[in-house]
Design a protein around this motif. Structure first.
Motif, PDB file in Angstrom:
ATOM      1  N   TYR A 111       0.829  -1.199   0.000  1.00  0.00           N
ATOM      2  CA  TYR A 111       0.000   0.000   0.000  1.00  0.00           C
ATOM      3  C   TYR A 111       0.870   1.258   0.000  1.00  0.00           C
ATOM      4  N   LEU A 112       1.893   1.271   0.861  1.00  0.00           N
ATOM      5  CA  LEU A 112       2.774   2.436   0.931  1.00  0.00           C
ATOM      6  C   LEU A 112       3.509   2.656  -0.387  1.00  0.00           C
ATOM      7  N   ARG A 113       3.941   1.572  -1.029  1.00  0.00           N
ATOM      8  CA  ARG A 113       4.599   1.708  -2.336  1.00  0.00           C
ATOM      9  C   ARG A 113       3.636   2.308  -3.353  1.00  0.00           C
ATOM     10  N   HIS A 114       2.393   1.855  -3.322  1.00  0.00           N
ATOM     11  CA  HIS A 114       1.380   2.401  -4.231  1.00  0.00           C
ATOM     12  C   HIS A 114       1.184   3.904  -3.992  1.00  0.00           C
ATOM     13  N   CYS A 115       1.344   4.327  -2.749  1.00  0.00           N
ATOM     14  CA  CYS A 115       1.195   5.748  -2.402  1.00  0.00           C
ATOM     15  C   CYS A 115       2.443   6.562  -2.739  1.00  0.00           C
ATOM     16  N   GLY A 116       3.496   5.917  -3.200  1.00  0.00           N
ATOM     17  CA  GLY A 116       4.688   6.642  -3.631  1.00  0.00           C
ATOM     18  C   GLY A 116       5.871   6.591  -2.689  1.00  0.00           C
ATOM     19  N   TYR A 117       5.775   5.813  -1.635  1.00  0.00           N
ATOM     20  CA  TYR A 117       6.886   5.705  -0.696  1.00  0.00           C
ATOM     21  C   TYR A 117       7.843   4.593  -1.112  1.00  0.00           C
ATOM     22  N   ARG A 118       9.111   4.782  -0.788  1.00  0.00           N
ATOM     23  CA  ARG A 118      10.081   3.699  -0.905  1.00  0.00           C
ATOM     24  C   ARG A 118      10.006   2.937   0.412  1.00  0.00           C
ATOM     25  N   VAL A 119       9.917   1.618   0.348  1.00  0.00           N
ATOM     26  CA  VAL A 119       9.733   0.821   1.560  1.00  0.00           C
ATOM     27  C   VAL A 119      10.820  -0.233   1.662  1.00  0.00           C
ATOM     28  N   VAL A 120      11.420  -0.308   2.840  1.00  0.00           N
ATOM     29  CA  VAL A 120      12.361  -1.360   3.178  1.00  0.00           C
ATOM     30  C   VAL A 120      11.671  -2.187   4.252  1.00  0.00           C
ATOM     31  N   GLU A 121      11.581  -3.477   4.033  1.00  0.00           N
ATOM     32  CA  GLU A 121      10.910  -4.364   4.988  1.00  0.00           C
ATOM     33  C   GLU A 121      11.941  -5.099   5.843  1.00  0.00           C
ATOM     34  N   ALA A 122      11.616  -5.203   7.132  1.00  0.00           N
ATOM     35  CA  ALA A 122      12.455  -5.963   8.060  1.00  0.00           C
ATOM     36  C   ALA A 122      11.564  -6.866   8.888  1.00  0.00           C
ATOM     37  N   PHE A 123      11.986  -8.102   9.053  1.00  0.00           N
ATOM     38  CA  PHE A 123      11.245  -9.092   9.818  1.00  0.00           C
ATOM     39  C   PHE A 123      11.342  -8.825  11.319  1.00  0.00           C
ATOM     40  N   ASP A 124      12.505  -8.355  11.764  1.00  0.00           N
ATOM     41  CA  ASP A 124      12.722  -8.125  13.188  1.00  0.00           C
ATOM     42  C   ASP A 124      13.702  -6.964  13.378  1.00  0.00           C
ATOM     43  N   THR A 125      14.006  -6.679  14.624  1.00  0.00           N
ATOM     44  CA  THR A 125      14.884  -5.536  14.898  1.00  0.00           C
ATOM     45  C   THR A 125      16.320  -5.779  14.444  1.00  0.00           C
ATOM     46  N   ASN A 126      16.744  -7.033  14.374  1.00  0.00           N
ATOM     47  CA  ASN A 126      18.086  -7.317  13.861  1.00  0.00           C
ATOM     48  C   ASN A 126      18.195  -6.893  12.394  1.00  0.00           C
ATOM     49  N   GLU A 127      17.174  -7.248  11.595  1.00  0.00           N
ATOM     50  CA  GLU A 127      17.171  -6.830  10.186  1.00  0.00           C
ATOM     51  C   GLU A 127      17.059  -5.311  10.079  1.00  0.00           C
ATOM     52  N   ALA A 128      16.293  -4.704  10.969  1.00  0.00           N
ATOM     53  CA  ALA A 128      16.151  -3.245  10.953  1.00  0.00           C
ATOM     54  C   ALA A 128      17.491  -2.578  11.236  1.00  0.00           C
ATOM     55  N   MET A 129      18.222  -3.065  12.221  1.00  0.00           N
ATOM     56  CA  MET A 129      19.530  -2.485  12.539  1.00  0.00           C
ATOM     57  C   MET A 129      20.503  -2.670  11.383  1.00  0.00           C
ATOM     58  N   LYS A 130      20.413  -3.806  10.707  1.00  0.00           N
ATOM     59  CA  LYS A 130      21.268  -4.036   9.544  1.00  0.00           C
ATOM     60  C   LYS A 130      20.958  -2.993   8.466  1.00  0.00           C
ATOM     61  N   ALA A 131      19.671  -2.758   8.203  1.00  0.00           N
ATOM     62  CA  ALA A 131      19.272  -1.761   7.201  1.00  0.00           C
ATOM     63  C   ALA A 131      19.752  -0.366   7.608  1.00  0.00           C
ATOM     64  N   LEU A 132      19.638  -0.040   8.883  1.00  0.00           N
ATOM     65  CA  LEU A 132      20.078   1.274   9.365  1.00  0.00           C
ATOM     66  C   LEU A 132      21.588   1.444   9.259  1.00  0.00           C
TER      67      LEU A 132
END
Length: 135
Positions: free
Chosen positions: A30-51
């Motif tokens: 939905y967010l992509r359809h609205c024009g946002y770039r989205v990075v998905e993370a399953f958990d906080t470990n993946e989120a920290m890796k993305a950050l």
């Protein structure tokens, strides 16, 4: 699902942290359809890796309070507030989860109530951008 309110490409990047794959994919789509770039993370470990990727600019993090990983979603939000203050954070919590962390939520800002609709997430991100543009 609610009617999609189209928006111009916003180019904001959202890091979406949620262990529920169905919910995460629905909101991300939905967010992509609205024009946002989205990075998905399953958990906080993946989120920290993305950050940790210097070339990846994140504007907003939407994270489940109960996200798995080495830290909770609440702890991730606190870390971001201390170390990456330019990133807006919105925690998602059930009413019970929000009650358990109510004192700490004051430190990390408003939160979304679970279960949430993709439109409510998009509306919250849109309001964050509007506030940022006014500042």
């Amino acid at each position: 699902m609610n009617e999609i309110r189209s928006a111009p490409a916003l180019d904001d990047a959202v890091l979406l942290v949620d262990g529920d794959i169905v919910s995460r994919h629905a909101i991300a789509g939905y967010l992509r359809h609205c024009g946002y770039r989205v990075v998905e993370a399953f958990d906080t470990n993946e989120a920290m890796k993305a950050l940790g990727y210097p070339s990846l600019v994140i504007d907003v993090i939407v994270c489940d309070v109960g996200a798995g990983g080495d830290m909770s979603g609440f702890e991730l939000a606190c870390w971001v507030r201390r170390h990456r203050p330019g990133i807006e954070v919105r925690l998602a919590a059930s009413p019970q989860g929000a009650a358990r962390t109510a004192a700490g939520l004051c430190e990390v800002g408003p939160h979304l109530h679970r279960p949430y609709e993709p439109q409510s997430v998009a509306d919250e991100i849109r309001s964050l951008r509007a506030a940022r543009d006014r500042a």
